[in-house]
Scaffold this motif. Structure first.
Motif: not given
Length: 348
Positions: A311-312, A324, A37, A5-6, A40, A32, A8
């Motif tokens: 997280t990026t 991603y 994924y 998952s992400i 989010y 994504a 953000d």
């Protein structure tokens, strides 16, 4: 297989704008969603020049409308900043519009400095002590009509009242939230990307002490962590230099927009700065796809996480999307078949 998952935060780069960062979040979410994924989530932070994400409920609606498959949620709504009834109604509205796709993640911290937290709560009951438990109890009682008949709130119903509350997750960076999430039968997300506490202990404590609830029959544990992926380890290190400089500045009370790798690599770091960077890097997964997959797989196994949430926080939006993509390929995420989008009811 552990789901990906992400998380953000809508990072704001130097020379960029917060408005564009929010639009970039919608673009990244579409990307994504096509990659496979699972979730989010949008964060809530205030008065920070490097983070544009201040109103996750608004962004959740925008991103849910722009995607078809992922669960969209808050990572999280900072409950001290909001009246519980307001949170319930906003997330019930989201659930009504996007049934089965909304998550309600709740956090204990205000997501900002002390003065800003007071401004956020200026027309609420401002207390010196932590009132998260009181607010959480109020939210839970209002959500399931749990107040006794003689209580003033017994006839207060979160509207729309024919829509269930989305799944609740508690966010935490210590044992406290892990035990609380287990006690109330909620999902749990551990903030490994900034926590000083042992993730393995907290995640296993949650799983060991979990009590089934009407909303969740088995524990659901998410490990939120930071990762930077590029085609080569050297390029990933270059991209991650933005994170290094941001961490050093935050340690000194400076919350500036994210600098480019060129600026970060040219920065004159002190020996203390480099010690801080080395310590923070213990929480990061940086490298080529195989390196990062191995690191995240090891973390998932150690913590028994059901999902890894990435997280990026890097400078370039396209490099973030590429990171991603490479991670999705490394974990062989399957591009999902699009779910039908709910259609608005006809007028009249």
């Amino acid at each position: 297989m552990t789901s990906l998952s992400i998380l953000d935060l809508s990072p704001v780069p130097a020379g960029g704008s917060a408005a564009q960062s929010l639009r970039d979040s919608i673009d990244l979410a579409r990307h994504a969603d096509a990659l496979g994924y699972r979730r989010y989530w949008l964060a809530e932070h205030h008065n920070l020049p490097n983070i544009a994400s201040s109103a996750p409920d608004i962004m959740i609606g925008q991103i849910a409308a722009a995607t078809r498959n992922m669960h969209i949620g808050s990572g999280g709504v900072m409950l001290p900043n909001h009246a519980p009834l307001t949170v319930l109604e906003r997330f019930k509205v989201l659930e009504a519009l996007f049934p089965g796709r909304i998550d309600l993640g709740l956090g204990r911290a205000p997501g900002t400095d002390h003065v800003t937290s007071i401004a956020l709560r200026r027309r609420q009951d401002i207390r010196d002590e932590d009132d998260f438990l009181d607010r959480l109890q109020e939210l839970l009682l209002l959500s399931n009509d749990g107040y006794p008949k003689d209580h003033p709130f017994s006839n207060v119903h979160a509207m729309p009242n024919d829509v269930p509350l989305p799944p609740i997750f508690l966010l935490g960076s210590s044992d406290y939230s892990a035990q609380l999430a287990a006690q109330i039968g909620a999902g749990f997300s551990f903030a490994h990307h900034f926590a000083g506490h042992d993730a393995v202990h907290a995640m296993r404590l949650y799983r060991d002490r979990f009590k089934p609830s009407q909303h969740l029959q088995a524990p659901l544990a998410i490990l939120a962590t930071a990762a930077v992926v590029a085609e080569t380890a050297g390029e990933a290190e270059r991209l991650a230099s933005t994170i290094d400089l941001n961490f050093v500045r935050r340690a000194k009370g400076v919350y500036a927009p994210l600098e480019s790798p060129e600026v970060a690599l040219a920065y004159d770091y002190s020996p203390m700065d480099r010690e801080r960077i080395a310590k923070n890097r213990e929480r990061l997964a940086v490298g080529d796809p195989d390196m990062v997959k191995a690191r995240l797989t090891e973390l998932a196994q150690a913590t028994q996480a059901d999902e890894i949430m990435i997280t990026t926080m890097i400078f370039d939006h396209e490099a973030r999307k590429r990171s991603y993509s490479l991670l999705a390929d490394a974990f062989s995420l399957a591009s999902p078949r699009a779910m039908p989008q709910p259609q608005p009811a006809a007028a009249g």
